[in-house]
Design an enzyme around this catalytic site. Structure first.
Site: not given
Length: 150
Positions: A54, A82, A85
């Site tokens: 990302e 996560c 990101c």
């Protein structure tokens, strides 16, 4: 193109990551049904904790579009983002996130928490589970092969 077709493109990036010995996570950013940027996991090769798919895609999109605000963009990623990101997605003002496989260990779009639901200054729309089985299978195969090599 459809969400499924864009996720297939993200899966191609994930496959490239796997070929490089990386955990197979791929991402693409799209605006007006046009591919803007791609990214894939490169943490091992780059020896960099920030080298998530990302983040690579966001960096590429900012360069391609000439600014840090990615309004009007959709991010497709094979694994649920996560916390790092998810924060980058919020800060980049990405309008929509589409992900494939859930991440029960670090997922921050619903699995462990949903950072997009908190009252930040931007809240992306979220679509989960697009090509979930294919995205999960890529990860499972990678880790199965990794265990067999050890």
């Amino acid at each position: 193109m459809t969400d499924h077709e864009w996720m297939q493109r993200a899966l191609q990036e994930a496959a490239l990551a796997a070929q490089e010995g990386e955990v197979p996570v791929g991402a693409v950013i799209v605006k007006d049904d046009t591919l803007v940027a791609v990214g894939r996991n490169r943490r091992e090769r780059g020896k960099n904790a920030l080298a998530h798919a990302e983040i690579e895609a966001i960096n590429g999109a900012c360069k391609a579009l000439g600014g840090w605000r990615l309004s009007g963009c959709t991010l497709y990623v094979t694994l649920e983002p996560c916390p790092m990101c998810a924060g980058a997605i919020i800060n980049a003002r990405i309008d929509r996130v589409v992900y494939g496989a859930d991440d029960p260990k670090a997922g921050s779009c619903g699995s462990l928490t949903n950072l997009f639901a908190l009252p930040y200054n931007h809240q992306p729309a979220l679509t989960a589970g697009v090509l979930r089985d294919e995205c999960a299978a890529a990860l499972q195969q990678f880790f199965r092969e990794l265990r067999e090599r050890r």
